[in-house]
Design a protein around this motif. Structure first.
Motif, PDB file in Angstrom:
ATOM      1  N   ASP A  77      59.129 -30.333 -40.608  1.00  0.00           N
ATOM      2  CA  ASP A  77      58.085 -30.238 -41.624  1.00  0.00           C
ATOM      3  C   ASP A  77      57.671 -28.804 -41.892  1.00  0.00           C
ATOM      4  OD1 ASP A  77      57.924 -33.020 -41.927  1.00  0.00           O
ATOM      5  OD2 ASP A  77      56.624 -33.176 -40.176  1.00  0.00           O
ATOM      6  N   TYR A  78      58.373 -27.848 -41.307  1.00  0.00           N
ATOM      7  CA  TYR A  78      58.002 -26.458 -41.477  1.00  0.00           C
ATOM      8  C   TYR A  78      58.634 -25.895 -42.738  1.00  0.00           C
ATOM      9  CZ  TYR A  78      56.281 -26.771 -36.751  1.00  0.00           C
ATOM     10  OH  TYR A  78      55.595 -27.138 -35.627  1.00  0.00           O
ATOM     11  N   THR A  79      57.822 -25.781 -43.763  1.00  0.00           N
ATOM     12  CA  THR A  79      58.236 -25.183 -45.028  1.00  0.00           C
ATOM     13  C   THR A  79      57.113 -24.269 -45.491  1.00  0.00           C
ATOM     14  OG1 THR A  79      57.301 -26.988 -46.352  1.00  0.00           O
ATOM     15  CG2 THR A  79      59.623 -27.205 -45.686  1.00  0.00           C
ATOM     16  N   THR A  80      57.376 -23.537 -46.546  1.00  0.00           N
ATOM     17  CA  THR A  80      56.342 -22.670 -47.099  1.00  0.00           C
ATOM     18  C   THR A  80      56.467 -22.674 -48.618  1.00  0.00           C
ATOM     19  OG1 THR A  80      55.278 -20.511 -46.896  1.00  0.00           O
ATOM     20  CG2 THR A  80      57.708 -20.536 -46.980  1.00  0.00           C
ATOM     21  N   GLN A  99      65.712 -21.411 -37.504  1.00  0.00           N
ATOM     22  CA  GLN A  99      66.244 -20.086 -37.802  1.00  0.00           C
ATOM     23  C   GLN A  99      65.694 -19.533 -39.115  1.00  0.00           C
ATOM     24  OE1 GLN A  99      70.453 -20.590 -37.910  1.00  0.00           O
ATOM     25  NE2 GLN A  99      70.580 -21.305 -35.827  1.00  0.00           N
ATOM     26  N   PHE A 100      65.118 -20.371 -39.915  1.00  0.00           N
ATOM     27  CA  PHE A 100      64.613 -19.968 -41.217  1.00  0.00           C
ATOM     28  C   PHE A 100      63.557 -20.966 -41.657  1.00  0.00           C
ATOM     29  CE2 PHE A 100      67.648 -23.182 -42.026  1.00  0.00           C
ATOM     30  CZ  PHE A 100      67.135 -23.884 -43.090  1.00  0.00           C
ATOM     31  N   ILE A 101      62.804 -20.584 -42.678  1.00  0.00           N
ATOM     32  CA  ILE A 101      61.795 -21.481 -43.243  1.00  0.00           C
ATOM     33  C   ILE A 101      62.089 -21.623 -44.729  1.00  0.00           C
ATOM     34  CG2 ILE A 101      59.333 -21.856 -43.652  1.00  0.00           C
ATOM     35  CD1 ILE A 101      60.180 -21.865 -40.668  1.00  0.00           C
ATOM     36  N   PRO A 102      62.346 -22.844 -45.201  1.00  0.00           N
ATOM     37  CA  PRO A 102      62.606 -23.060 -46.625  1.00  0.00           C
ATOM     38  C   PRO A 102      61.353 -22.774 -47.461  1.00  0.00           C
ATOM     39  CG  PRO A 102      63.325 -24.942 -45.335  1.00  0.00           C
ATOM     40  CD  PRO A 102      62.524 -24.070 -44.425  1.00  0.00           C
ATOM     41  N   VAL A 103      61.562 -22.136 -48.598  1.00  0.00           N
ATOM     42  CA  VAL A 103      60.485 -21.879 -49.557  1.00  0.00           C
ATOM     43  C   VAL A 103      60.626 -22.939 -50.653  1.00  0.00           C
ATOM     44  CG1 VAL A 103      59.467 -20.228 -51.156  1.00  0.00           C
ATOM     45  CG2 VAL A 103      60.582 -19.413 -49.053  1.00  0.00           C
ATOM     46  N   LEU A 104      59.557 -23.722 -50.865  1.00  0.00           N
ATOM     47  CA  LEU A 104      59.604 -24.824 -51.813  1.00  0.00           C
ATOM     48  C   LEU A 104      58.710 -24.566 -53.018  1.00  0.00           C
ATOM     49  CD1 LEU A 104      59.281 -27.834 -49.309  1.00  0.00           C
ATOM     50  CD2 LEU A 104      61.331 -26.565 -49.970  1.00  0.00           C
ATOM     51  N   GLY A 112      64.256 -20.842 -52.060  1.00  0.00           N
ATOM     52  CA  GLY A 112      64.640 -19.713 -51.234  1.00  0.00           C
ATOM     53  C   GLY A 112      64.404 -20.016 -49.773  1.00  0.00           C
ATOM     54  N   VAL A 113      64.624 -19.017 -48.934  1.00  0.00           N
ATOM     55  CA  VAL A 113      64.361 -19.148 -47.499  1.00  0.00           C
ATOM     56  C   VAL A 113      63.748 -17.867 -46.961  1.00  0.00           C
ATOM     57  CG1 VAL A 113      66.182 -20.838 -47.047  1.00  0.00           C
ATOM     58  CG2 VAL A 113      66.686 -18.422 -46.841  1.00  0.00           C
ATOM     59  N   VAL A 114      62.942 -18.013 -45.925  1.00  0.00           N
ATOM     60  CA  VAL A 114      62.380 -16.874 -45.213  1.00  0.00           C
ATOM     61  C   VAL A 114      63.091 -16.815 -43.863  1.00  0.00           C
ATOM     62  CG1 VAL A 114      60.317 -15.913 -44.127  1.00  0.00           C
ATOM     63  CG2 VAL A 114      60.131 -17.094 -46.320  1.00  0.00           C
TER      64      VAL A 114
END
Length: 125
Positions: A77-80, A99-104, A112-114
């Motif tokens: 559930d970790y998104t931004t 390894q990354f956080i999806p940008v929604l 994108g991704v962080v």
């Protein structure tokens, strides 16, 4: 639902170590990493009960026997969003296991991704 073979192909084609999994509405639902993919190549005779069912048999790791992408996918559930503050992103990137956080966007679609390196790039400016 993609096959495992299709996921391997996508990883090679994009030269990345993770594949984002989305639903039919293109909304983010999880990820598949190279490490998850490697599990399907572990010879069955090398597997032990602890690897597959975990401590006390509390879980079952289907990824060792995966045929479909959904069997390899890690849900989280970790998104931004595009409006997130840097402090929030730093905390999310250090969450164990990701390894990354999806940008929604507003429709919960990936834009994108962080990554730790993308945060470092911002901090160095």
């Amino acid at each position: 639902t993609d096959s495992v073979k299709m996921v391997v192909s996508k990883l090679k084609k994009k030269d990345t170590n993770v594949v984002l999994v989305v639903n039919k509405k293109k909304q983010f639902i999880g990820e598949i990493t190279e490490m998850e993919l490697l599990k399907i190549f572990v010879p069955e005779q090398l597997l032990d009960e602890h690897m597959v069912v975990g401590t006390l048999g509390a879980s079952y790791d289907r990824s060792f026997f995966a045929k479909l992408a959904r069997d390899l996918m890690t849900r989280h559930d970790y998104t931004t969003t595009l409006k997130a503050h840097l402090d929030q992103l730093l905390w999310l990137v250090y969450t164990p296991g990701f390894q990354f956080i999806p940008v929604l966007n507003e429709k919960k679609q990936v834009v994108g991704v962080v990554t730790p390196s993308s945060i470092l790039n911002v901090l160095q400016k």
